[in-house]
Write an enzyme that holds these catalytic residues in place. Structure first.
Site, PDB file in Angstrom:
ATOM      1  N   GLU A  56     -17.894  28.218 -35.506  1.00  0.00           N
ATOM      2  CA  GLU A  56     -18.704  27.787 -36.630  1.00  0.00           C
ATOM      3  C   GLU A  56     -19.928  27.104 -36.038  1.00  0.00           C
ATOM      4  O   GLU A  56     -19.879  25.941 -35.664  1.00  0.00           O
ATOM      5  CB  GLU A  56     -17.928  26.817 -37.527  1.00  0.00           C
ATOM      6  CG  GLU A  56     -18.713  26.435 -38.759  1.00  0.00           C
ATOM      7  CD  GLU A  56     -18.165  25.220 -39.499  1.00  0.00           C
ATOM      8  OE1 GLU A  56     -18.550  25.015 -40.653  1.00  0.00           O
ATOM      9  OE2 GLU A  56     -17.370  24.454 -38.924  1.00  0.00           O
TER      10      GLU A  56
ATOM     11  N   ASP B  98     -14.166  24.856 -35.077  1.00  0.00           N
ATOM     12  CA  ASP B  98     -14.852  24.077 -36.095  1.00  0.00           C
ATOM     13  C   ASP B  98     -16.123  23.424 -35.525  1.00  0.00           C
ATOM     14  O   ASP B  98     -16.062  22.810 -34.448  1.00  0.00           O
ATOM     15  CB  ASP B  98     -13.867  22.992 -36.557  1.00  0.00           C
ATOM     16  CG  ASP B  98     -14.334  22.235 -37.764  1.00  0.00           C
ATOM     17  OD1 ASP B  98     -14.440  22.841 -38.835  1.00  0.00           O
ATOM     18  OD2 ASP B  98     -14.589  21.015 -37.641  1.00  0.00           O
TER      19      ASP B  98
HETATM   20  C1  GLC Z   1     -16.254  22.365 -40.839  1.00  0.00           C
HETATM   21  C2  GLC Z   1     -15.106  22.716 -41.746  1.00  0.00           C
HETATM   22  C3  GLC Z   1     -15.082  21.750 -42.887  1.00  0.00           C
HETATM   23  C4  GLC Z   1     -14.868  20.363 -42.327  1.00  0.00           C
HETATM   24  C5  GLC Z   1     -15.925  20.023 -41.284  1.00  0.00           C
HETATM   25  C6  GLC Z   1     -15.516  18.832 -40.470  1.00  0.00           C
HETATM   26  O1  GLC Z   1     -17.482  22.536 -41.436  1.00  0.00           O
HETATM   27  O2  GLC Z   1     -15.223  24.045 -42.182  1.00  0.00           O
HETATM   28  O3  GLC Z   1     -14.100  22.052 -43.842  1.00  0.00           O
HETATM   29  O4  GLC Z   1     -14.943  19.427 -43.375  1.00  0.00           O
HETATM   30  O5  GLC Z   1     -16.104  21.070 -40.354  1.00  0.00           O
HETATM   31  O6  GLC Z   1     -14.429  19.141 -39.658  1.00  0.00           O
END
Ligand code: GLC
Length: 525
Positions: free
Chosen positions: A269, A214
């Site tokens: 991500e 994440d």
């Molecule tokens: C990422 C996740 C999202 C979350 C954020 C904070 O973007 O995909 O759902 O709210 O991180 O952890």
């Protein structure tokens, strides 16, 4: 699945691409997939009970959004214990059972790992917050100031307010790039690095095949935490979120994965929204295995947009010998069918595109049913980030309960009486069967799962390309227009899959219907 499981012979066979380059990954949002306990929230036993659906569909790997204990301020992305399962989802035993059954079916399992922040209820933060002298004070980003002036101009996601919360008791601010309930960890603290590495080892030892990391680009921070340039405040694409130190941290994380046999992998991500900025996060094969490419999730249904996105992505990633990923929908953004105006024809054509591009595709649970976002009334809202629509429960059956034992936590997506797994499984013309045919075509074709990509000349509004590997070839054509388009080819071809189901197995007619996409097998004379 095309590669062996961890520990099996051949896991490191040099000639075979690793599984994370050839598999199709299916993202499951556990709260909304299937409910076995009857509390209206999906759970691990619910997932286990529906593994047939996933095997029949033909996906190779599953990624579960967070399942850890959490106060659920951000639906589990606020973790309060990294080494357990939230009771709403099950427990470690149900997890182990699920993992064993996933493996027994020849699939792989990836977990979400949330390295940038924890819950404010995590024992680490409770300890850190308890006193300036706490041995864990340095695990989070505490800064001096006065209650009326946050230390810098950074804004928090979802609240739009300052990314800082003043702690009355200890008279300092703490940083949270997301909700105040999600304090940021300080990865410059060696004990934080070691603790988070141990979290990875805990799950790797249990046998998980990898992680989705994440917002992993945010873990490296300039200790000065400088102001963002005013014009970039509130955006993700600022220098302070793309720092050299992050690469050092990623190498440390990669080394942990590499301690384990069997190609454990991490997809990051890295929300920097440009292939050129994301490419360096693969390092020289010593950082992330894969990183999400979010451009298609943010762009229009348009041939020119896709043509340039594909070539920019391939150029940026091939320069660092990295492998692309493709994703149209996830738990943070409106589903692509909704974004593309609700059209089933476009959703079908998009599936052809997603599953025939060079790179690892990520599907989001329910897209195989052609789901749109649910309409969520203000009273039904749960998410502070306004993302409930795409998180609606998956409908399994046509009846009013749609296979959920009790009313689920969010309303169902539109037209669930037709857009559900049972109805579509019984209908060979359904979106579900299209996904299944595409997944099967992809699995059977080296060109589709690992071949080269070359654009083929096509009329305005049509994107066409050839994929090629080891003498295996496919031509894919996608008509983005709501009008027919001619695409004569220089050689005869057979239609392998058509988004409309038209002419499959027959000779290519040379004409695409409005919003139609096809996978063709050239038959040289
Ligand atoms: C990422 C996740 C999202 C979350 C954020 C904070 O973007 O995909 O759902 O709210 O991180 O952890």
């Amino acid at each position: 699945m095309t590669g062996p499981h961890p520990g099996e012979p051949g896991a490191a066979n040099p000639g075979t691409p690793p599984w994370w380059r050839t598999d199709v990954v299916y993202q499951l949002y556990p709260r909304s997939f299937a409910d076995a306990s009857g509390d209206g929230v999906g759970d691990l036993e619910g997932i286990r009970a529906h593994l047939d659906h996933l095997s029949w569909l033909g996906v190779d790997a599953l990624w579960l959004s967070p399942i850890y204990p959490s106060p659920m301020a951000d639906a589990g992305y606020d973790v309060s214990d990294h080494r357990d399962v939230d009771p709403v989802f099950g427990d470690l035993e149900t997890f182990d059972r699920l993992l064993a059954e996933v493996h027994a079916r020849g699939m792989r399992l990836m977990l979400d790992w949330v390295p940038n922040h924890t819950s404010d209820q995590h024992p680490w933060f409770l300890d850190s917050r308890s006193s300036r002298d706490s041995p864990r004070r340095s695990w989070y980003l505490w800064r001096n100031g006065t209650p009326d002036a946050p230390p810098n101009n950074w804004l928090a996601q979802f609240t739009g307010g300052p990314a800082w919360t003043w702690d009355e008791r200890t008279g300092q601010w703490y940083l949270h790039l997301f909700l105040p309930e999600q304090p940021d960890l300080d990865w410059s603290e060696p004990a934080v690095r070691e603790a988070m590495h141990e979290v990875l080892r805990f799950w790797l030892r249990r046998g998980v095949d990898g992680f989705r990391a994440d917002v992993v680009h945010l873990i490296g921070k300039d200790p000065a935490l400088p102001d963002h340039p005013p014009e970039l405040v509130g955006t993700n694409i600022v220098h302070s979120h793309d720092l050299p130190v992050t690469h050092e941290l990623l190498r440390g994380i990669r080394a942990v994965l590499d301690e384990f046999p069997g190609d454990r992998a991490m997809v990051g991500e890295v929300n920097l929204r440009s292939p050129a900025l994301v490419a360096p996060y693969h390092g020289v094969g010593d950082e992330l295995h894969l990183a999400f490419n979010f451009l298609p999730m943010l762009g229009p249904w348009d041939a020119d947009f896709w043509r340039s996105t594909i070539s920019d992505t391939l150029a940026a990633l091939s320069a660092v010998e990295a492998w692309p990923t493709w994703v149209l929908s996830n738990h943070d953004n409106p589903r692509h069918r909704t974004r593309y105006g609700g059209s089933e024809e476009r959703a079908r054509a998009a599936a052809v595109l997603l599953l025939t591009l060079p790179g690892t595709p990520f599907l989001y649970a329910g897209e195989e049913l052609g789901l749109e976002d649910a309409v969520v009334s203000p009273e039904q809202r749960v998410d502070p980030g306004g993302r409930d629509g795409c998180r609606a429960p998956v409908p399994w059956t046509p009846d009013a309960g749609h296979g959920w034992p009790t009313q689920p936590w969010l309303p169902f997506p539109p037209d669930a009486a037709a857009r559900n797994a049972a109805t579509q499984r019984a209908d060979p013309t359904s979106v579900l069967h299209l996904y299944r045919r595409l997944l099967s075509a992809r699995r059977g074709s080296p060109a589709l799962h690992r071949g080269s990509w070359t654009a083929v000349p096509a009329p305005d509004g049509v994107l066409a390309y050839e994929r090629r590997a080891d003498g295996d070839r496919r031509v894919v054509a996608v008509n983005f227009r709501d009008a027919p388009a001619d695409l004569p080819l220089a050689e005869p071809a057979t239609v392998q899959v058509a988004s409309t189901g038209r002419d499959e197995g027959a000779a290519w007619s040379g004409t695409l219907l409005p919003s139609e996409a096809v996978v063709l097998v050239p038959t040289p004379t």
